[in-house]
Design a protein around this motif. Structure first.
Motif, PDB file in Angstrom:
ATOM      1  N   TRP A 137     -39.078  -2.718  -7.638  1.00  0.00           N
ATOM      2  CA  TRP A 137     -38.376  -3.855  -8.233  1.00  0.00           C
ATOM      3  C   TRP A 137     -39.376  -4.868  -8.791  1.00  0.00           C
TER       4      TRP A 137
ATOM      5  N   LEU B 255     -34.258  -6.178  -1.666  1.00  0.00           N
ATOM      6  CA  LEU B 255     -34.472  -5.766  -3.055  1.00  0.00           C
ATOM      7  C   LEU B 255     -35.711  -6.419  -3.637  1.00  0.00           C
ATOM      8  N   THR B 256     -35.843  -7.717  -3.477  1.00  0.00           N
ATOM      9  CA  THR B 256     -36.984  -8.418  -4.063  1.00  0.00           C
ATOM     10  C   THR B 256     -38.302  -8.039  -3.389  1.00  0.00           C
TER      11      THR B 256
ATOM     12  N   GLU C 214     -38.745 -14.225  -7.787  1.00  0.00           N
ATOM     13  CA  GLU C 214     -38.265 -13.558  -6.579  1.00  0.00           C
ATOM     14  C   GLU C 214     -37.938 -14.573  -5.483  1.00  0.00           C
TER      15      GLU C 214
END
Length: 525
Positions: free
Chosen positions: A385, A379-380, A366
Motif C-alpha cells: 500500500w 492497510l496503511t 497515512e
C-alpha cells in the motif's frame, strides 16, 4: 561491341580527329582538341524529348533526415534505475545498492548521449542545451521548496543555517543547493544534478582526451577516490569541494564507459577480457566493502556509504550491461510496458527531483488516514500500500510539474506523455539507433531503378546506346563500366555500409555506366 559506321546517326558526320573508344556496347567520342564551351547540340529526331528532359534541372527528392533515436534497451535501463532509486529511498536496504547500482548506470547512459550530441553539434551548443533542459526543472523545484523551508524556520535553523549567497546554487548548482533540516530529505538527491552538470561541462574535454588516451583518461578520476579511501586527501565529509571531487571521481569512469559504448570501443574488446575486468572490479569492490564498512550503524555495507566500493561495483555492472545489449523490441510491442518506459524517460528529471518529497508526503497522508479511520491501520501499514501511494503521488507530480521539461526541451507541453514508444511506431528500429549508414541507405533508395537508354555527349557529338540498362534518375553512379540488365533492380548504387554513396548532382543528369560525364534518361519502349 562498337557501333558500326553505317549505323551511326546521319546528323553526326565522322570526324577523323576523334578516335573511337570501347565502353560496354557504347561508343564514346573524345572531345576535340580545342577547349571551348560546349556548343548547342544538334539533336537527331526521336531523342529531342530526352535531351530536353535532361537539360531541365529537376528537384532531387531528399528523404527526411532520420531522427536520432535512443535504443529502447537504454531507455529500459534508465527506467529500471529510476525505479530502483525511488524504491531505495522509500524502504532503504543495503542490498539494493548491490543488486542494481542505479547511479552508476544513469551516469553511463548520460555519457553515451553526450557523445551523440557532441558528434553533431559544437561543444558550447551541446553544453548550453543540456543546462537549458535541466535547470528549469530545478528552478521550479527551488521556487516551491525554498519558501516552504523558510516558512518552517530555516532562518533560525542552527544545524543548517541559511546562507543567502548559497541560494545562488539554486540557480546554477556549482555546489549542492543548500537546505534546512526540515527539508533535508528534499535536498538530499540534488548532489546528482550537481555532479551531472559538472560532467556535462567537462564532457568536451573528457571526450577529446578519451579518444586519444582511452585507458588513462578512464582511470584518472578513480585515483581521487583511491587517494581519499587511503586517507591521502580529504574525503567527501570535508566540505563541498571535496564532496564534489569525490563524486566526480566515483562516476566519471561510468560516464566515460558511456563514451566507450557509443563510440564502439566496448564492442572491440574481446568478451573474455571484458568479463575478466568486470570480475576483478567486482571482487575488489566486495573485498573493500567487507574490510572497510561504512560508519552508519544502519547501513554498514551500503555501497552509498563506501565510495571506492561503489565506484568499482558500478564499473563491474556497467561493463557487461552496455557490452551485451539484448534486443528490447518486445518492450515496445507491449502496450503498457512500452508506454511506461516512454513516460519515465520523458519525465526522468521531474520524478527524480520530487520523489523524496512525495515519500515524506505519503507518511503524512497515512497518518491522516489513520487519524480519520482508526481501523485503516493494517492497510496503511502494509508495504505494498505504501509503495502504491508513493507512485500515485509521483504520478501527480508528473502531471503538475512535468510540463516544464517539455518547455525546456522545446516541445509542446503535455500533462502525461504516455504515447507509443519508438519501437512500437517503428519495430524494425527498436534496437538500432540512426547512423550514417542507415541515412545513406535511405538516400540510396529515394529514386527507383528505371530502364533507360544512355546518351553520351562529347563536344558537339552525341551517341545513343542501343540497349537499355537499369539506373536511378538524378543520382551519380559510383559504378562506371558496369551494366545492369533491363528489368534488374539492384538494391542501391554504392556501398551504404561504407558510406561510399556520392551526393546527388544539381543539374538533373545521371552518369551512365561506362560514360563518365554522360547522361541517362528514361525512354519509353
Amino acid at each position: 561491341m562498337a557501333l558500326r559506321r553505317d549505323r551511326r546517326p546521319r546528323a553526326f558526320p565522322r570526324t577523323a580527329t576523334c578516335p573511337r573508344r570501347r565502353s560496354l556496347r557504347i561508343t564514346r567520342v573524345a572531345r576535340t582538341r580545342q577547349h571551348r564551351p560546349r556548343p548547342s547540340l544538334r539533336v537527331p529526331s526521336g531523342v529531342s524529348d530526352a535531351l530536353v528532359r535532361l537539360s531541365t534541372p529537376r528537384p532531387v527528392a531528399t528523404p527526411p533526415a532520420a531522427a536520432p533515436r535512443r535504443e529502447l534497451y537504454l531507455d529500459a535501463l534508465r527506467t529500471a534505475a529510476i525505479v530502483r532509486v525511488v524504491t531505495y529511498h522509500a524502504f532503504g536496504g543495503s542490498w539494493l545498492s548491490w543488486v542494481f547500482p542505479a547511479m552508476g548506470i544513469m551516469f553511463a547512459l548520460a555519457g553515451g548521449l553526450m557523445v551523440r550530441s557532441l558528434d553533431r553539434q559544437p561543444p558550447l551548443t551541446v553544453v548550453r542545451n543540456r543546462f537549458r533542459r535541466l535547470l528549469p526543472a530545478l528552478w521550479l523545484f527551488g521556487a516551491i521548496m525554498v519558501p516552504l523551508m523558510l516558512v518552517h524556520g530555516w532562518a533560525d535553523d542552527e544545524d543548517s543555517p541559511l546562507s543567502r549567497p548559497g541560494l545562488l546554487f539554486w540557480v546554477v548548482p556549482v555546489f549542492d543547493p543548500p537546505g534546512s533540516t526540515w527539508g533535508a530529505d528534499a535536498t538530499a538527491p540534488l548532489w546528482y544534478l550537481r555532479t551531472y552538470l559538472w560532467l556535462v561541462a567537462l564532457s568536451p574535454l573528457l571526450l577529446g582526451a578519451f579518444r586519444r588516451w582511452p585507458l588513462p583518461t578512464l582511470l584518472a578520476p578513480l585515483t581521487i577516490v583511491v587517494a581519499a579511501a587511503f586517507g591521502l586527501v580529504p574525503d567527501q565529509n570535508h566540505g563541498q569541494l571535496w564532496d564534489l571531487l569525490v563524486s566526480l571521481g566515483m562516476f566519471a569512469p561510468c560516464w566515460m564507459l558511456g563514451f566507450a559504448h557509443r563510440t564502439g570501443a566496448l564492442r572491440r574488446i574481446p568478451k573474455s577480457a571484458l568479463l575478466g575486468v568486470a570480475a576483478v572490479c567486482a571482487a575488489a569492490a566486495t573485498g573493500w566493502a567487507l574490510t572497510h564498512p561504512g560508519d552508519d550503524p544502519g547501513a554498514t555495507y551500503d555501497l552509498n556509504e563506501i565510495p571506492l566500493a561503489d565506484a568499482l561495483w558500478s564499473i563491474a555492472f556497467v561493463l557487461p550491461l552496455l557490452r551485451f545489449a539484448p534486443d528490447a523490441s518486445r518492450i515496445g510491442r507491449t502496450p503498457v510496458l512500452g508506454r511506461v518506459v516512454t513516460l519515465v524517460n520523458n519525465r526522468a528529471v521531474t520524478i527524480y527531483l520530487w520523489h523524496n518529497v512525495m515519500i515524506g508526503l505519503s507518511f503524512v497522508l497515512e497518518d491522516t488516514i489513520e487519524s480519520v479511520f482508526p481501523g485503516a491501520a493494517p492497510l496503511t501499514g502494509n508495504a505494498v500500500w505504501n509503495y502504491a501511494v508513493i507512485w500515485v503521488l509521483v504520478a501527480i507530480c508528473v502531471v503538475v510539474f512535468g510540463w516544464v521539461e517539455d518547455l525546456a526541451a522545446g516541445r509542446t507541453p503535455r500533462l502525461f506523455p504516455v504515447g507509443p514508444s519508438a519501437a512500437r511506431r517503428h519495430p524494425e528500429r527498436a534496437h538500432v539507433t540512426a547512423s550514417p549508414e542507415s541515412t545513406t541507405a535511405a538516400r540510396a533508395q529515394v529514386q527507383p531503378v528505371t530502364p533507360v537508354r544512355a546518351i553520351g555527349i562529347a563536344g558537339d557529338q552525341t551517341r545513343i546506346a542501343p540497349h537499355l540498362f537499369g539506373a536511378r534518375e538524378v543520382a551519380w553512379s559510383p559504378h562506371p563500366n558496369q551494366m545492369f540488365r533491363p528489368g534488374s533492380h539492384p538494391a542501391h548504387h554504392g556501398d551504404p555500409s561504407s558510406g561510399d554513396l556520392p551526393d546527388p548532382p544539381t543539374t538533373g543528369q545521371v552518369v551512365a555506366p561506362g560514360l563518365r560525364g554522360g547522361a541517362a534518361t528514361p525512354r519509353p519502349e
